[in-house]
Enzyme design. Structure first.
Site, PDB file in Angstrom:
ATOM      1  N   HIS A  24      50.831 -27.058 -36.615  1.00  0.00           N
ATOM      2  CA  HIS A  24      50.619 -28.470 -36.779  1.00  0.00           C
ATOM      3  C   HIS A  24      52.109 -29.364 -36.775  1.00  0.00           C
ATOM      4  CE1 HIS A  24      46.646 -27.320 -38.719  1.00  0.00           C
ATOM      5  NE2 HIS A  24      46.373 -28.261 -37.656  1.00  0.00           N
TER       6      HIS A  24
ATOM      7  N   LYS B 219      42.125 -27.804 -44.963  1.00  0.00           N
ATOM      8  CA  LYS B 219      42.669 -26.461 -44.154  1.00  0.00           C
ATOM      9  C   LYS B 219      44.051 -26.339 -44.151  1.00  0.00           C
ATOM     10  CE  LYS B 219      39.092 -25.020 -41.224  1.00  0.00           C
ATOM     11  NZ  LYS B 219      38.904 -25.868 -39.971  1.00  0.00           N
TER      12      LYS B 219
ATOM     13  N   HIS C 186      49.776 -25.572 -41.043  1.00  0.00           N
ATOM     14  CA  HIS C 186      50.580 -24.310 -40.566  1.00  0.00           C
ATOM     15  C   HIS C 186      51.671 -24.818 -39.549  1.00  0.00           C
ATOM     16  CE1 HIS C 186      48.320 -23.655 -36.787  1.00  0.00           C
ATOM     17  NE2 HIS C 186      47.236 -23.972 -37.262  1.00  0.00           N
TER      18      HIS C 186
HETATM   19  N1  ARG Z   1      42.250 -32.632 -36.144  1.00  0.00           N
HETATM   20  C1  ARG Z   1      42.474 -32.201 -34.724  1.00  0.00           C
HETATM   21  C2  ARG Z   1      43.109 -30.783 -34.739  1.00  0.00           C
HETATM   22  O1  ARG Z   1      43.662 -30.330 -35.620  1.00  0.00           O
HETATM   23  C3  ARG Z   1      43.185 -33.018 -33.941  1.00  0.00           C
HETATM   24  C4  ARG Z   1      42.879 -34.338 -33.693  1.00  0.00           C
HETATM   25  C5  ARG Z   1      43.753 -35.237 -32.839  1.00  0.00           C
HETATM   26  N2  ARG Z   1      43.324 -36.371 -32.587  1.00  0.00           N
HETATM   27  C6  ARG Z   1      42.255 -36.772 -31.694  1.00  0.00           C
HETATM   28  N3  ARG Z   1      41.896 -38.135 -31.863  1.00  0.00           N
HETATM   29  N4  ARG Z   1      41.283 -35.922 -31.272  1.00  0.00           N
HETATM   30  O2  ARG Z   1      42.572 -29.930 -34.026  1.00  0.00           O
END
Ligand code: ARG
Length: 471
Positions: free
Chosen positions: A40, A34, A37
């Site tokens: 992030h 992905k 952006h």
């Molecule tokens: N990958 C997830 C997102 O972009 C965030 C993960 C954050 N960390 C976790 N342990 N949930 O929404």
């Protein structure tokens, strides 16, 4: 006075208060295939700063990029790749090419619902360890990580672990078993959930009706694994406030399971980022790629520098430091929970409370020092109000670092930097430094300039802002 600054230098403001304590810091945590952006970036720069600040206070920090690398979307990618992809385009295009495949899959699947079944089957194959599917999945993962590494390098950000969601595939069953043993699981429309009504929250879903796990299930396995592996003092999650409920739910479920360490899990939430209209044209799929934003910022910084100081050496490197620094500083200026509307113009202005302004101030101090030559060894004399105010501000550094940790707020450091910059610039404009008649006064002011350079430099390091000796 500022003697301690001059003698402790790089270590001024550091401490050992965290000795023997480990902080797990879940940040950046990107999703495979992905686009990275503009939103992030918050978790990445906030986390990057927290990493350094905790480290500075003697904590051992484990930076974890909890990769989003689990779910049917990877089956979709495989399906799309097999149907429309070719190796070379993907190798070359990286995340962008993968994202295009993904977008195409969704368009096509509307007319061909059977593609979705195929995708589910491919995901199952990944899980079962099918060689070809595993290989493709790892390839997508490597490509994504290689792509974002460019951004991490620019920001000078590092991770100690890339254990993502898929890492926990085989670590969820014990969590489910324990929940069952403790009678916390109830059935709800075929799914297995933990009821949280008593806490005014919707139920936390642990298993879907088809037996597959969820984001929360993987997070519970991850928290357990981190406690067992690192025995953390605190485990921090730098994640947008949109996920508030998710964190509250699984923290609560762990508490209900009797994990006394559930109280040490902290959601370090941050606000949304929108991009000022017209700053960047959006591409297909309406995503703004962070890399484009950064490059545009560097380009603009180059233009500004070129106008200001056409004879500067290393203009490219300085433009990168200023361009990237402008973005980092802008993100870290306000309390993290606030929504921000990112404006390139504002971030790059040399006049506002910006990265370029403080980097320029740092360069100004460096320039004074390089022209000062040897100074006599005279005791410190504070003869003006400006000097007194500057010293007072500088000496607040240690205390600011501690409050930044207590509230998980790198913005305290950013604002401290602005305070120092303002105090130094007042001193610079109102007090003669190099031209002072009395050599003892001159020496004292040069030393004060040096102390400013040290403190600013240390503070810049804590928020991943590059130090520029010349602008
Ligand atoms: N990958 C997830 C997102 O972009 C965030 C993960 C954050 N960390 C976790 N342990 N949930 O929404």
């Amino acid at each position: 006075t500022y003697h301690r600054i001059l003698s402790e230098k790089d270590n001024y403001g550091a401490s050992k208060m965290g000795e023997g304590k480990t902080i797990c810091l879940d940040y950046s945590s990107i999703n495979i295939a992905k686009p990275f952006h503009i939103g992030h970036l918050s978790t990445t720069v906030l986390g990057g700063a927290l990493y350094r600040i905790f480290n500075y206070l003697g904590y051992k920090v484990v930076g974890i990029n909890h990769l989003g690398d689990y779910g049917t979307q990877f089956g979709k990618l495989i399906s799309a790749y097999k149907r429309w992809g070719d190796k070379e385009t993907i190798e070359k295009g990286g995340i962008r090419a993968l994202n295009e495949l993904y977008v195409k899959f969704h368009q096509e699947a509307e007319e061909h619902p059977e593609y979705d079944d195929e995708a589910r089957a491919y995901f199952k194959k990944i899980e079962q360890g099918d060689e070809e599917c595993q290989a493709l999945f790892h390839w997508f993962k490597d490509l994504t990580l290689k792509d974002v590494q460019k951004i991490y390098d620019m920001l000078d950000i590092h991770f100690d672990s890339y254990a993502g969601e898929s890492f926990y595939s085989d670590k969820m069953q014990p969590v489910v078993d324990e929940l069952r043993e403790k009678n916390l699981l109830v059935e709800s429309r075929g799914a297995q959930v933990v009821d949280l009504e008593a806490y005014n929250m919707p139920p936390c879903i642990i298993l879907k009706s088809d037996g597959s796990s969820l984001y929360a299930t993987r997070d519970m396995a991850a928290a357990t694994y981190r406690k067992n592996t690192y025995d953390f003092y605190k485990c921090l999650y730098v994640v947008a406030y949109q996920q508030n409920l998710h964190f509250k739910q699984f923290f609560k479920v762990l508490e209900m399971m009797g994990k006394d360490w559930a109280k040490d899990l902290v959601h370090v939430a941050y606000g949304m980022v929108s991009l000022e209209e017209g700053t960047m044209s959006t591409r297909k799929g309406n995503v703004v790629f962070l890399e484009d934003v950064i490059n545009k910022c560097i380009e603009k910084a180059y233009k500004i520098i070129d106008e200001k100081n056409p004879n500067l050496e290393n203009k490219e490197a300085v433009a990168e430091a200023i361009g990237v620094g402008a973005i980092v500083f802008y993100y870290l200026t306000n309390n993290r929970i606030k929504d921000i509307n990112f404006s390139l113009e504002e971030a790059l202005s040399f006049e506002g409370n910006t990265g370029p302004y403080v980097q320029y101030t740092y360069a100004r101090a460096c320039s004074v020092l390089s022209r000062a030559g040897e100074v006599v060894d005279a005791p410190v004399q504070i003869t003006t109000e400006e000097e007194a105010a500057l010293v007072k501000t500088l000496c607040r550094f240690g205390e600011r670092v501690c409050s930044a940790i207590a509230d998980y707020e790198p913005s305290y450091i950013t604002r401290f930097i602005l305070d120092v910059a303002a105090a130094f610039n007042r001193f610079y404009h109102n007090c003669t430094i190099l031209g002072a008649d009395d050599p003892a006064v001159r020496a004292s002011r040069v030393k004060l300039t040096e102390a400013t350079k040290i403190v600013l430099g240390n503070a810049f390091d804590l928020i991943c802002l590059s130090k520029t000796e010349k602008v």
